[in-house]
Structures are given as structure tokens and as C-alpha cells.
Design a protein around this motif. Structure first.
Motif, PDB file in Angstrom:
ATOM      1  N   ALA A  44       0.855  -1.187   0.000  1.00 49.08           N
ATOM      2  CA  ALA A  44       0.000   0.000   0.000  1.00 49.08           C
ATOM      3  C   ALA A  44       0.888   1.232   0.000  1.00 49.08           C
ATOM      4  CB  ALA A  44      -0.904  -0.008   1.232  1.00 49.08           C
ATOM      5  N   GLY A  45       0.742   2.065  -1.023  1.00 47.76           N
ATOM      6  CA  GLY A  45       1.545   3.277  -1.118  1.00 47.76           C
ATOM      7  C   GLY A  45       0.838   4.457  -0.483  1.00 47.76           C
ATOM      8  N   PHE A 252       3.171   3.057  -8.572  1.00 45.05           N
ATOM      9  CA  PHE A 252       1.884   2.395  -8.783  1.00 45.05           C
ATOM     10  C   PHE A 252       1.751   1.988 -10.251  1.00 45.05           C
ATOM     11  CE2 PHE A 252      -2.723   3.022  -9.840  1.00 45.05           C
ATOM     12  CZ  PHE A 252      -3.182   1.855  -9.249  1.00 45.05           C
ATOM     13  N   ARG A 253       2.117   2.886 -11.133  1.00 43.09           N
ATOM     14  CA  ARG A 253       2.029   2.616 -12.572  1.00 43.09           C
ATOM     15  C   ARG A 253       2.913   1.443 -12.974  1.00 43.09           C
ATOM     16  NH1 ARG A 253       4.016   7.525 -16.086  1.00 43.09           N
ATOM     17  NH2 ARG A 253       5.963   6.824 -15.126  1.00 43.09           N
ATOM     18  N   SER A 254       4.084   1.323 -12.329  1.00 45.05           N
ATOM     19  CA  SER A 254       5.030   0.264 -12.697  1.00 45.05           C
ATOM     20  C   SER A 254       4.721  -1.066 -12.010  1.00 45.05           C
ATOM     21  CB  SER A 254       6.450   0.699 -12.327  1.00 45.05           C
ATOM     22  OG  SER A 254       6.600   0.790 -10.917  1.00 45.05           O
ATOM     23  N   TYR A 259      -1.754  -0.789  -4.181  1.00 45.47           N
ATOM     24  CA  TYR A 259      -2.870   0.070  -3.781  1.00 45.47           C
ATOM     25  C   TYR A 259      -2.323   1.454  -3.476  1.00 45.47           C
ATOM     26  CZ  TYR A 259      -6.082   2.255  -0.405  1.00 45.47           C
ATOM     27  OH  TYR A 259      -6.885   3.146   0.282  1.00 45.47           O
ATOM     28  N   LEU A 260      -2.871   2.462  -4.146  1.00 47.97           N
ATOM     29  CA  LEU A 260      -2.478   3.843  -3.903  1.00 47.97           C
ATOM     30  C   LEU A 260      -3.666   4.533  -3.243  1.00 47.97           C
ATOM     31  CD1 LEU A 260      -0.696   6.197  -6.449  1.00 47.97           C
ATOM     32  CD2 LEU A 260      -2.437   7.016  -4.882  1.00 47.97           C
ATOM     33  N   GLU A 518      -8.594   6.799  -5.739  1.00 45.85           N
ATOM     34  CA  GLU A 518      -7.587   5.820  -5.345  1.00 45.85           C
ATOM     35  C   GLU A 518      -7.370   4.826  -6.479  1.00 45.85           C
ATOM     36  OE1 GLU A 518      -7.891   5.857  -0.539  1.00 45.85           O
ATOM     37  OE2 GLU A 518      -9.080   4.313  -1.540  1.00 45.85           O
ATOM     38  N   GLY A 519      -6.248   4.149  -6.403  1.00 49.69           N
ATOM     39  CA  GLY A 519      -5.908   3.175  -7.432  1.00 49.69           C
ATOM     40  C   GLY A 519      -5.667   1.806  -6.838  1.00 49.69           C
TER      41      GLY A 519
END
Length: 547
Positions: A44-45, A252-254, A259-260, A518-519
């Protein structure tokens, strides 16, 4: 699960949890089922570092993300607004004898199958110790609202605890939904619970156990194999702290982050993120209200005309559109829209620099040689702070500086790391103004005694969250009435009046109700936004990877 009835006291304690916006389950079709055995981990970021691990002490929503994993409450409020037993075997009601008709006598039955992470059995003695510790005047507690009414807290058996409330207190069911229970056998042995080793390496009854903390980098939590509830279905959870939100999004993209959340996805990355395969981007209304907190003990802010002029001088719409792409919901209240207590008739904000200048002129704030107003030798100048690393807020600060410079007010920026700003700087009102988003509710109850009571000012010896140092006798009286009243319609009128006073006094400058974007990695199941919790990590015990 229990839905509160319309006429009983419990309805008034629990119905506050039912909001109009009820998020549906987010993710894949739930044909997927949890694995037979736990597997994998979730990273979790988050953009601010959790630093408070005793869940009874003052902390932020980032700290709460950890508390939900390590500790348990007697019950919690789920995403649908239902009150769900956790450590309690059942919810106390009038029907089952757990509550007296007037809501003052409580008899709570507890589960018998719960153990602390060190293997010690959980009992009613732990609940009594927790409640007693909260009311210990020497303990640095988050707040004592509701708990201070406790009388005769008695252990009836290892699995049953009784207490009496000095008077009816409608929000207490909701207060207890966010009161995490701590271990008596550990904290009672400490010389001082304020400085106990437990506060750096907590032991709870929650779905995950404390693993390791690398300060400034991450916190690792391991699965609790003896958890009393369903799950957890993950072997571990890692909360990775990345203050630079561009780097947070990049990871997050990479795929380095699964979870962002909490701070959410910055608007600048929204369009790109939604086009990326394998990711879900979720916009969820949140109970947080973005605002400019004003320290009323700072002399210029004690002048209501100054507060009014700052609000008139603030180009709120332009800020929300330019920086946040219209995501947030404009608001004038601290109560989330859709909540039963929300008052939608409050005066609407308008941007009127000329009216702001006229107000300041009338109040005796004259423009000096440098273009900044002054009165009695005091310049109308102040600092504004927020947690460093948030590009959106930093851009908003730049716009505010320009807006207020136009009316002869000087604002300078003094940002700092989250671990610093949300410590004594915020808690002890060492700031002049702060850009912040707060969840003002108690669980899901509209009681705001900890926020606005004159007895809840930490910098003046009170226990609470009134860092604004705001005092108003009528507000104190309304807060008292609101917690004693058990009729929801009467409470609605009380809280409408409170909202109007807070808005007219401009205790803070309201900006917007948050919509947190959120992502989540697409194959991660169980993520469920919950407006009744300050962290959407509230149910990590239910998350798992699709098979």
C-alpha cells in the motif's frame, strides 16, 4: 449484523452510520472466492508516514490505516452503514437486554475465541483497562468524549462487561466503533503508558501482527494466523511511505505498489492512469472536508472581519477547477453531504475581493507602504502550512497567496513533513494557519464536541481536537444538548444550528468535501470504500488476490 430500529435509543446511536452515498463493492465480479490458504502480499503506497501506533493516542488517518490491521474494536461500521460486531459477541440492544431503554445501562457480551498476538487470551479485563486508561488524566489520549460519562465499569465475567453512563449519550455506539481495545497485560505493566515500548511495537487482536518498521520507508505487518474473524487472506501487508506523490504514482504505474490510497491519485495523473491496463481507478466520496484551519489565538484571526475578508478574497471555484479538475464537492459545512445531519441551506461562498477590502477598511486594517495592511502596529501577515510533497496543495497555496495579496494580506508558506506537522505543531496549536482535510464526525455520528468544544483545546489543557482554539458558549450548549438528545429529528435541528454558527463565525475557511481517487491493481479483490472510516484500508483482512 444489526440494523438499528427507528424508535429505540440504538437507532440514534447507529443510524448515523447510514449515509446516502453507499458505495457498491468495487472490483471484479465476486465469483472469485478467497483462497483456501492465505497467499501473497499487498504493498500500500501512502504519502505520509504513520508514526502513532497506540490507537488511543492522537493520530492521523494514516495511523488509522495501521490501527485497523493490528487492533480490533467491539464493533465497526461497514461500507453500507451497518454496525457489525467484532470483539463483541453481539451488539447490545434493548431487545437482547444489552441496553436499558434510556441508553444508560450497557451489558456487552464478548467473544470467547479471541487471543492477543502474543497468545494471551482476550477478556473483559482488557476492555475495562482500555476504558479506564482513556479516562486516566495522566494519559495522552486522543479524546475522552463520551468515555468521560462512564461510571461503574465492571467485569461481570471474562466474556461480559457492564457500565453505566452518567447521562444518555446518543453518539456512544459510534464512538465505540472507533475505540480500539488495547492489552491490559502489557500496558498495565509499563511504568508509563505514554512512553511504553508497546507504543513502538504494538500487540493487538487484529488480522495482522506487527512485523517491522523502517522509519521513513515502510511498515511491514504479518498475517495473524489466530485471527478470530474471517481472513486475512494475505500473508503480509507493507505500507510504503513515499512523500513525493509523483514518485508514488510512478511506482503504482510500474506495479511496485498494489494500492495507492489515502492521499489519493493526484489530478495531473488521472487521465493517464485511467487508460493504463490492469489498474482500477476509483473515485469515492469521503468524509474529509478540505479547509484552511485558523488558529484563533493568533491575534489577526481573532477578528471576525479578517476571517470574513479572507473567505471573500479566496477564489475557491478557480482553485478547484484549475488544480483539482472539479473533482471535489464545494461545501460550507463540516458534515459530509448525504449525511442525515447535513444542512444544505448554509450561505454559499462568493469570491468578492472588493467586498473583502471594504470589510478590512471598516475594521481598521489600513494598507501600509508595502501594500500589506496593518492595524495597531500589527501587519496582516501569517504563515500557512501543509505536509510537504503534495503538489496539489502546494499549487493551491500559491493561488491563495495571490488571492490574498490582492486584498492586502501577506501569506507565506511554511510546509513540513507529515510526521512533523501533525505532531505538536498541529495538536498543540503551534501553527497560524494550516491547509488540511479533516473527518469531523465521530465514527459516523455528527457530534463534534472534540472539534469545537471550549473544553477540547489541547493547547489549553483540554482533551480533544479543537486546535483552532475556538470558544463559543452557544456552541458549547448546543454540543451538550446534541449528545443528550435521543430523538433524531430534534438532533437534526441542533446540528443544523451548529453548522450555521460554525459557518457564520468562519471557525475555519471551508473549501470542499473530498472525493478521493484511489488506485487498485485489477486482480486485487476486496477493496471497498467506506465513508464511515477515515481509511479505505479498514477491511484489508478481506482483501485477496484473484485466483
Amino acid at each position: 449484523m444489526y440494523h438499528v430500529s427507528k424508535r429505540s435509543f440504538l437507532k440514534l446511536a447507529g443510524a448515523a452510520g447510514t449515509l446516502a452515498a453507499t458505495p457498491a463493492l468495487v472490483g471484479r465480479a465476486m465469483a472469485d472466492t478467497p483462497p483456501a490458504t492465505a497467499r501473497g502480499q499487498v504493498v500500500a503506497g501512502i504519502s505520509q508516514e504513520p508514526t502513532v501506533f497506540n490507537p488511543l493516542m492522537p493520530g492521523s488517518e494514516y495511523d488509522q490505516g495501521i490501527w485497523w490491521q493490528v487492533f480490533s474494536t467491539l464493533w465497526h461500521i461497514d461500507a453500507e452503514g451497518r454496525v457489525v460486531p467484532d470483539l463483541a459477541a453481539e451488539l447490545p440492544t434493548v431487545a437482547n437486554g444489552g441496553l436499558s431503554a434510556d441508553g444508560r445501562i450497557w451489558k456487552v457480551k464478548l467473544r470467547r475465541d479471541v487471543t492477543w498476538h502474543d497468545g494471551t487470551p482476550f477478556t473483559a479485563h482488557d476492555v475495562k483497562y482500555t476504558l479506564d486508561l482513556i479516562n486516566n488524566p495522566d494519559f495522552r489520549v486522543r479524546n475522552r468524549v463520551g468515555h468521560s460519562l462512564l461510571r461503574n465499569v465492571t467485569v461481570a465475567a471474562d466474556d461480559e462487561i457492564h457500565w453505566l453512563l452518567a447521562e444518555p449519550f446518543a453518539p456512544y455506539m459510534s464512538v465505540l466503533s472507533l475505540t480500539f481495545i488495547v492489552p491490559r497485560h502489557i500496558l498495565s505493566a509499563a511504568e508509563d503508558p505514554n512512553t511504553a515500548a508497546f507504543n513502538s511495537a504494538p500487540v493487538g487482536t487484529g488480522p495482522f501482527r506487527w512485523g517491522k518498521r523502517q522509519a521513513g520507508e515502510y511498515i511491514l505487518l504479518d498475517r495473524n494466523p489466530d485471527y478470530h474473524g474471517d481472513g486475512p487472506w494475505l500473508e503480509r501487508v507493507v505500507f510504503r511511505y513515499i512523500p513525493d506523490q509523483t514518485m508514488l504514482y510512478t511506482q503504482f504505474r510500474s506495479g511496485e505498489i498494489d494500492y495507492l490510497g489515502l492521499s489519493g491519485l493526484q489530478p495531473a495523473f488521472d487521465a493517464e492512469a485511467r487508460a493504463l491496463p490492469g489498474l482500477r481507478i476509483v473515485a469515492a466520496p469521503a468524509p474529509f472536508v478540505e479547509h484552511i484551519a485558523l488558529n484563533h489565538a493568533f491575534p489577526p484571526f481573532a477578528d471576525k472581519a479578517v476571517r470574513q475578508a479572507l473567505y471573500l478574497g479566496m477564489n475557491r471555484v478557480a482553485r478547484l477547477q484549475a488544480i483539482y479538475h472539479g473533482r471535489p464537492i464545494e461545501t460550507e459545512s463540516y458534515v459530509p453531504q448525504g449525511h442525515w445531519a447535513y444542512d444544505d441551506s448554509l450561505p454559499r461562498h462568493r469570491h468578492d475581493p472588493e467586498a473583502a477590502k471594504a470589510l478590512l477598511d471598516q475594521a481598521g486594517w489600513r494598507v501600509g507602504a508595502d501594500g500589506i495592511r496593518e492595524k495597531d502596529g500589527v501587519r496582516l501577515a501569517f504563515t500557512n502550512s501543509t505536509s510537504s510533497g503534495s503538489q496539489s496543495r502546494e499549487q493551491a497555496q500559491q493561488l491563495l497567496m495571490q488571492d490574498w495579496r490582492e486584498i492586502g494580506v501577506e501569506m507565506t508558506i511554511e510546509n513540513m513533513p507529515g510526521a512533523v506537522i501533525w505532531g505538536d505543531f498541529w495538536q498543540k496549536s503551534q501553527y497560524q494557519s494550516v491547509m488540511v482535510a479533516s473527518n469531523f464526525l465521530q465514527g459516523s455520528d455528527p457530534d463534534v464536541t472534540p472539534r469545537f468544544s471550549s473544553k477540547a483545546i489541547p493547547a489549553q489543557g483540554g482533551n480533544g481536537l479543537n486546535t483552532y482554539q475556538y470558544k463559543n458558549p452557544e456552541v458549547d450548549a448546543l454540543l451538550d444538548r446534541g449528545t443528550r438528545e435521543v430523538d433524531q429529528e430534534v438532533r437534526r435541528k441542533i446540528y443544523h444550528r451548529l453548522q450555521r454558527i460554525i459557518r457564520e463565525d468562519l471557525v475555519f475557511l471551508p473549501v470542499s468535501q473530498s472525493v478521493i481517487v484511489e488506485g487498485v491493481t485489477d486482480t486485487l479483490i476486496g477493496y471497498k470504500p467506506n465513508i464511515n472510516a477515515s481509511s479505505n484500508c479498514w477491511n484489508l483482512r478481506s482483501w485477496y488476490w484473484a485466483q
